[in-house]
Every structure is written in C-alpha cells, then in structure tokens.
Design an enzyme around this catalytic site. Structure first.
Site, PDB file in Angstrom:
ATOM      1  N   GLU A  33       0.830  -1.204   0.000  1.00  0.00           N
ATOM      2  CA  GLU A  33       0.000   0.000   0.000  1.00  0.00           C
ATOM      3  C   GLU A  33       0.865   1.256   0.000  1.00  0.00           C
ATOM      4  OE1 GLU A  33      -3.797   1.956   2.443  1.00  0.00           O
ATOM      5  OE2 GLU A  33      -2.892   0.068   3.115  1.00  0.00           O
ATOM      6  N   ASP A  35       3.902   1.533  -1.226  1.00  0.00           N
ATOM      7  CA  ASP A  35       4.491   1.663  -2.570  1.00  0.00           C
ATOM      8  C   ASP A  35       3.491   2.211  -3.579  1.00  0.00           C
ATOM      9  OD1 ASP A  35       6.953   0.767  -1.734  1.00  0.00           O
ATOM     10  OD2 ASP A  35       6.600  -1.321  -2.310  1.00  0.00           O
ATOM     11  N   LEU A  81      30.466  19.032  26.004  1.00  0.00           N
ATOM     12  CA  LEU A  81      30.118  18.773  27.393  1.00  0.00           C
ATOM     13  C   LEU A  81      31.334  18.411  28.220  1.00  0.00           C
ATOM     14  CD1 LEU A  81      26.877  16.621  26.943  1.00  0.00           C
ATOM     15  CD2 LEU A  81      26.998  19.006  27.643  1.00  0.00           C
ATOM     16  N   GLU A 109      19.820  11.189  29.765  1.00  0.00           N
ATOM     17  CA  GLU A 109      19.623  10.694  28.407  1.00  0.00           C
ATOM     18  C   GLU A 109      20.823   9.872  27.955  1.00  0.00           C
ATOM     19  OE1 GLU A 109      18.084  14.085  25.809  1.00  0.00           O
ATOM     20  OE2 GLU A 109      18.732  15.157  27.606  1.00  0.00           O
ATOM     21  N   LYS A 111      23.945   9.019  25.648  1.00  0.00           N
ATOM     22  CA  LYS A 111      24.920   9.796  24.885  1.00  0.00           C
ATOM     23  C   LYS A 111      25.247   9.028  23.601  1.00  0.00           C
ATOM     24  CE  LYS A 111      29.371  12.179  25.263  1.00  0.00           C
ATOM     25  NZ  LYS A 111      29.981  11.622  24.040  1.00  0.00           N
ATOM     26  N   ASP A 113      26.817   7.901  20.128  1.00  0.00           N
ATOM     27  CA  ASP A 113      28.167   7.962  19.569  1.00  0.00           C
ATOM     28  C   ASP A 113      28.050   8.224  18.076  1.00  0.00           C
ATOM     29  OD1 ASP A 113      30.881   7.917  19.498  1.00  0.00           O
ATOM     30  OD2 ASP A 113      31.099   5.746  19.607  1.00  0.00           O
ATOM     31  N   TYR A 218      17.838  15.976  20.566  1.00  0.00           N
ATOM     32  CA  TYR A 218      17.768  16.058  22.022  1.00  0.00           C
ATOM     33  C   TYR A 218      17.783  17.486  22.575  1.00  0.00           C
ATOM     34  CZ  TYR A 218      22.806  16.065  21.000  1.00  0.00           C
ATOM     35  OH  TYR A 218      24.047  16.317  20.467  1.00  0.00           O
ATOM     36  N   LYS A 306      30.985   9.214  31.001  1.00  0.00           N
ATOM     37  CA  LYS A 306      31.575   8.307  30.016  1.00  0.00           C
ATOM     38  C   LYS A 306      31.705   6.907  30.612  1.00  0.00           C
ATOM     39  CE  LYS A 306      32.825   9.500  26.526  1.00  0.00           C
ATOM     40  NZ  LYS A 306      33.993  10.177  25.959  1.00  0.00           N
ATOM     41  N   CYS A 400      60.045 -17.754   8.813  1.00  0.00           N
ATOM     42  CA  CYS A 400      58.957 -16.931   8.285  1.00  0.00           C
ATOM     43  C   CYS A 400      57.823 -17.844   7.808  1.00  0.00           C
ATOM     44  CB  CYS A 400      59.459 -16.070   7.114  1.00  0.00           C
ATOM     45  SG  CYS A 400      58.139 -15.153   6.274  1.00  0.00           S
ATOM     46  N   CYS A 403      57.725 -17.309   3.576  1.00  0.00           N
ATOM     47  CA  CYS A 403      58.808 -17.721   2.664  1.00  0.00           C
ATOM     48  C   CYS A 403      59.742 -18.756   3.274  1.00  0.00           C
ATOM     49  CB  CYS A 403      59.608 -16.501   2.217  1.00  0.00           C
ATOM     50  SG  CYS A 403      60.593 -15.757   3.554  1.00  0.00           S
ATOM     51  N   CYS A 418      61.670 -10.943   9.295  1.00  0.00           N
ATOM     52  CA  CYS A 418      62.043 -11.775   8.158  1.00  0.00           C
ATOM     53  C   CYS A 418      62.999 -10.922   7.318  1.00  0.00           C
ATOM     54  CB  CYS A 418      60.813 -12.152   7.329  1.00  0.00           C
ATOM     55  SG  CYS A 418      61.229 -12.953   5.762  1.00  0.00           S
ATOM     56  N   CYS A 423      60.570 -11.780   0.142  1.00  0.00           N
ATOM     57  CA  CYS A 423      59.453 -12.481   0.784  1.00  0.00           C
ATOM     58  C   CYS A 423      58.139 -11.932   0.216  1.00  0.00           C
ATOM     59  CB  CYS A 423      59.497 -12.284   2.296  1.00  0.00           C
ATOM     60  SG  CYS A 423      58.078 -12.987   3.149  1.00  0.00           S
TER      61      CYS A 423
END
Length: 662
Positions: A33, A35, A81, A109, A111, A113, A218, A306, A400, A403, A418, A423
C-alpha cells in the site's frame, strides 16, 4: 480533487507513514500500500514538475553532487560537554548545581556515539542542516540529511526553529557497510561513529542515502520562547512535532537516582541497536540554565558520564604471525568471536614475543579483552584460575610463515624480522603501504585488489602500480572488473603522481621513517635528489631525526634496487620535490607539543597539521622538553605526566580558540 491538492495529500500521507515506520516502529499500512501511494506521487510530480519540492519524500534518495561544503556560522555556539568518569565526579557536579538550584532535577539521556548536527526549520518546512564543526562554524550538509528517513521535512511549528541532536549509524547498517567495503577491497570503518561522520560528509548525497543513517534529536534551541519551562517538556514538544527523540530517558530528582538509571542502561548497552558511549545529565529546569551559565567550552547545567572501557571474556584459540612491509613479524591472537564496544572481535594484536611471555598468555586460555580507545582490540590478561591443563605455552617461530626464511631478532629490539627482501608478504605489504591513505592515498587500490593483482602476476613491485594501465584488456577480462571501475582506479593512480614529496618518502616504506619523519625530511631537503645525496651526519643534524633513523635512511639508499625504484617512479612522472613552506608566527611557534586523548572536533592528523603549519614541533611522548600538551576526551597517562612535570596543558576548545587567534 485537483492535481496540486492530490500531491499535497499524498505527501502528508507518506510523511505520516514514514513517521510510523521509522520513528514509532509501528507501520499502519503494508509495504504494497505504501508503494502504491509512493509511485502515484512520483508519477504526479514527474508529470507536473512545477509542483516538485526538495522536501518531498520522493527526493530522499539523494543524487545531488557538490564540489565542496559551504561554511555556516551557528547563531548560538554549539558547546561540548564536560566529562564525568565515576560517581564521585557526578556528585561533585551535583553539588555545584545545588549550590545554585537546591531542588534541581535532572533529565538523564543516552549519549549517542555519532555526529552532532543542527537542524533548521522555517514555518514548518525543513530548511537547513549544519554540522557542529568547531562549535562556532559548521558545514552545510542539508542534501545529505534529507536522505535520512527519520528526520521530518515538515513539522507543526511556525517561525524559525532550531533543533540539535546526533546523526548516527545503526549497528546493522554499520556491519552491512563494512561487509560491502571488504568485498570491494576498501578500507573498513573502525566504528559506527567514523562511518556516520564519513557518510554525512559525502559530496554525493546518493552515497549518503545508501549508508542508512538515523538520528536522535535532544535539544530545542530557545525552548522558553515556546512557553516551555523544562527540558523534559521540550523533548515532549519535539515528539509532538514528530521529531525523533530517544525514549530511553528519565527525569531523576537525585544524583543517586540518576546513577541507578545509568547502571541500568549500562547493563543493556550491548542490546541496543546503536552505539552509545555514555549518558548525559541535564538540569531539567530551564530557568536555571542561564543562572548556572557556561565555561569557555561547556555548559555548567549539563555533564556527560563516560562509560569505562568494556571488558569481555572469550577464548584464545590460536596465535598466528603476520609479516609486514619491513619484515617485522607480529603475533596475533585468534579469538572466539565476541562483541566488544559495538563490533564483533575475532583477533587482537599481541605485539611481540616479550609481551606474550610477560602476560603469560597461552593458547586455549580464557582471556579478558577490551578495545583501547574503543577502537583497537587488545588482550588485557589471561584468566589463570580457569586453566584446566589443556592450555599450551606458545613458542615463537624461527622461520617466516610465508617464505620459510630465517627470522632474526635485532639487538635492543623486541620484534622479530624476516630478512628475505623478496618475501611475498613483504612485497605485498610494501605495495599496500605505498597505496594507503597516509602515503600515496590511492583509495581505489585497496588491500584485496593488491593481493589479487599480485596473485595474477600484475603487481610484483611498487612501480608496477603505475603499469596497471597497460593491462586494461587483461584486467577487464577478470571477474568483477568493468570499464568504469577500471578507469576510476587508473585515474586515482595517475592523480597520486601529484602528491607532495613527503607522501612519496613515507610511501617508500623506509624503516624507522614514519609520517612525521617523512614530512621533516621533505621540508629539510626539498627534493628527492638532495635527500638521496645526503650522508649520515646530515640526517643526524636534523631535529627529530635520531641516529637509528639516520642509519636506516642511509641503508635504504645504499640498496641498488631502491635507487632503481626511485628512477622508475621519476620516469612515471611522480613529483620529486616539495615547496618551501612559510611558517606563520604564532603562540605555538618553536614549541614542542603533544596531543593526547580523543579529539571531538577534528582528527589527530588534522590537529597535527594545524600545529605544524603554525611552527610547532609535534611529539608523541611527554618529557621535560615538552612545552605544551593539548588534550581531548579520556586523556590518560600523558596528561597526568604533563601535570606532574609542570608542563602547560590546554583542552581542545582552548586550543581551537588559540589557533583562530593566530
């Protein structure tokens, strides 16, 4: 109903449906509907272009391509802040508030990121979106913000309205984006915040639209002018206007109640569909905001708590080594996949043999891991008490893994190398380094493509990168390559020829020569020929070039094949000189400056470039010779050491003000 009114009715319907779907998560109509209405609107707008509107829901797909972003000055400064890291910090904040407002309450609230953003509406219509920038001046990202489905293009409010919040990338969108980038051989984003910031600053809004961004708002600027008395009432007003506000918030009467809510959210942090890195406490009573006031950089009526670095336990399944471009062999922990700070971690670098021994890390140990700076996974310690006899001591290899050449541990170094110049791992890593962002920045030639072309025999040396254009027919016959992507790659390779000398010096991969040393060498010698002709004494005489680095540079230019490489790059037309920079006299001129902590308004490299352009010498460690330490969020031992030594310190906001004054 005439065409214009039908268009307006369809836009209102589709805006309401979008709000129900993207904000409330309660769709009232089926996809079919929705669409049907959407396609009807598209057809009417195409047939009647005089009624087209950039704020129509049909325009959210993007497609506007800019040459650059326009700078916009904020009407009112967008402050950052202050931070709290424990209950004691919050109690100290509470005491300062209650000295002014004894009966204060707090809105607590999440925070987010993400990337701070300011949205402007005029008479209910979306008008402009501006990034935070340095707090005083941001960038106009209106076209990209229009592509975010949860941000309304119309609100029920008259006059000028400014709303601030955070654009973020949901965890699911982030994982899908990185999966696609990995398939394309592109560099992965380190975290959702970087991905969101990179997406909102795309010059092509169609790319931004594909990144599936979201936003929480916010803050309502000048809320009192709407007759609003509390911050919670302001948030409720935004919700009435169909602006997306995070419902996970609480009005708390005491700091202890706020702390309890913080603990509740922290426990379910991983279950959230988006990244948060803390909580924000704001005094609820708006009348107290002016009384409490602000510092130079932050309001006194709000603070950000934090979260501590998240630590999780997983199983160390194995230890494998990788070989870098200099031949350095690095051990890596193979981990049972586990989510840490928002992403799935299955590996962590163990640095060297000594670290493994010092921490007594064994294969099949249960280990504690975390992300240093919420980015780089590290093994903190093994859980020795959980050992059951199945754990095995790790023995560092003598050959290594690529090689089979001998591994050598050089005197006074913790790393193994190495020493086989041919190599395959060293060859591939040297080309990856050369094309990397900090070197020649050939962004269309990622790690996977270089590895693929090496396997196909097209890339065996750095100079082969500039021969790829001669293999057009062969590359276009390979699966996954089309003419458009091939030409884009070749254009980026050709463009890299214009890069400054310092990028080329760094890209050559001279041992001990990092980005900083490369810049120092380019500034001092100005031409590649002068650099190649210099002797050890000339290098040692340069500030910031020590004896070990000098020996490494001399050894590099003694190698005949390295001289041949540079001759070939000259023939290909790469830039072999550097313009002499005019250093602007400033507060920073001649000072040794250390950057530490997380900078919120710029990258570390951008801050470093600012300092160097003002005549400062940027160092990585604090000592008695340090003149200044510039610190951001979560600054640790370097800031502590600076204070112990009596070194001058400066926060990010003050630093930017000093730069502007220069």
């Amino acid at each position: 109903m005439d065409v214009k009114n039908r268009i307006l009715e369809l836009r209102r319907k589709l805006d309401a449906f979008a709000y129900e779907y993207y904000v409330l998560d309660q769709p009232s109509v089926s996809d079919q509907e929705y669409d049907r209405y959407y396609q009807e609107l598209v057809a009417l707008e195409d047939a009647n272009p005089e009624y087209k509107d950039p704020n129509s829901i049909t325009q959210r797909v993007g497609g506007v391509v800019l040459d650059a972003f326009t700078k916009v000055e904020h009407k009112n400064r967008m402050l950052s802040l202050g931070n709290a890291f424990n209950l004691e910090d919050l109690k100290a904040f509470d005491e300062r508030v209650r000295a002014v407002k004894p009966d204060a309450s707090y809105v607590v609230e999440l925070k987010m990121d993400g990337l701070a953003i300011s949205l402007h509406y005029i008479d209910g219509r979306f008008h402009q979106a501006v990034t935070r920038g340095d707090g005083l001046v941001g960038e106009d990202v209106t076209n990209n913000v229009r592509t975010i489905p949860s941000i309304p293009m119309h609100i029920d409010a008259q006059g000028e309205v400014e709303v601030r919040g955070e654009v973020y990338m949901p965890k699911k969108s982030f994982e899908e984006l990185n999966t696609k980038r990995e398939e394309n051989g592109e560099e992965l984003f380190a975290n959702p915040r970087n991905a969101a910031a990179g997406s909102i600053r795309q010059l092509d809004s169609k790319i931004a639209a594909q990144r599936k961004l979201d936003a929480f708002l916010y803050y309502l600027e000048d809320a009192a002018s709407f007759g609003i008395q509390t911050h919670e009432e302001a948030l409720e007003t935004l919700e009435k206007w169909h602006i997306k506000v995070n419902p996970l918030r609480k009005v708390c009467k005491t700091i202890e109640e706020a702390w309890q809510f913080i603990q509740e959210i922290q426990e379910k942090r991983e279950e959230l569909p988006y990244e948060i890195d803390g909580m924000v406490l704001k005094v609820n009573e708006l009348s107290s905001w002016n009384v409490l006031g602000t510092t130079v950089k932050a309001p006194r009526y709000a603070i950000a708590y934090k979260f501590p670095a998240e630590e999780v336990v997983t199983k160390l399944l194995d230890i494998v080594v990788t070989v870098g471009r200099t031949g350095r062999v690095t051990p890596n922990a193979v981990l049972e996949p586990v989510r840490v700070a928002g992403t799935t971690v299955s590996a962590a670098q163990l640095h060297n043999e000594d670290m493994i021994k010092e921490k007594d890390i064994r294969i099949h140990d249960d280990v504690v891991i975390r992300k240093a700076g919420d980015i780089i996974p590290e093994v903190v310690r093994p859980l020795v008490e959980k050992r059951n006899g199945t754990q095995g001591i790790y023995h560092f290899p003598t050959q290594c893994p690529i090689c089979s050449g001998a591994l050598v541990r050089l005197p006074n170094e913790a790393a193994h190398y190495c020493i086989n110049q041919d190599c395959p791992a060293r060859v591939v890593e040297s080309m990856i380094h050369f094309a990397s962002r900090d070197a020649m920045n050939i962004d269309t030639l990622g790690d996977k493509k270089i590895e693929f072309f090496h396997k196909e025999g097209l890339l065996n040396t750095i100079e082969d990168i500039y021969r790829l254009k001669d293999h057009e027919e062969e590359i276009l016959s390979m699966e996954g390559f089309k003419e458009k992507s091939f030409m884009k790659m070749i254009d980026a390779i050709e463009k890299s020829k214009e890069n400054p000398l310092e990028d080329l010096i760094y890209g050559l991969g001279i041992r001990q020569v990092g980005k900083k040393a490369a810049k120092v060498l380019a500034k001092h010698f100005l031409t590649m020929d002068a650099l190649m002709a210099a002797d050890r004494d000339a290098f040692v005489a340069i500030k910031d070039i020590g004896e070990i680095t000098a020996d490494s540079i001399v050894a590099f230019f003694r190698e005949e094949k390295n001289m041949e490489l540079i001759d070939h790059l000259k023939a290909f037309g790469l830039r072999m000189d550097s313009e002499k920079e005019e250093i602007k006299e400033s507060f920073f001129t001649g000072k040794t400056v250390v950057l530490t902590g997380t900078l919120t308004q710029m990258t570390r490299n951008e801050a470093k470039a600012m300092l160097e352009s003002l005549g400062a010498n940027v160092s990585g460690s604090v000592s008695k010779k340090t003149d200044l330490v510039v610190y951001g969020e979560a600054a640790g031992s370097k800031l502590t050491k600076a204070r112990d030594l009596g070194v001058e310190v400066m926060d990010e906001e003050t630093f930017l003000q000093e730069v502007k004054a220069s």
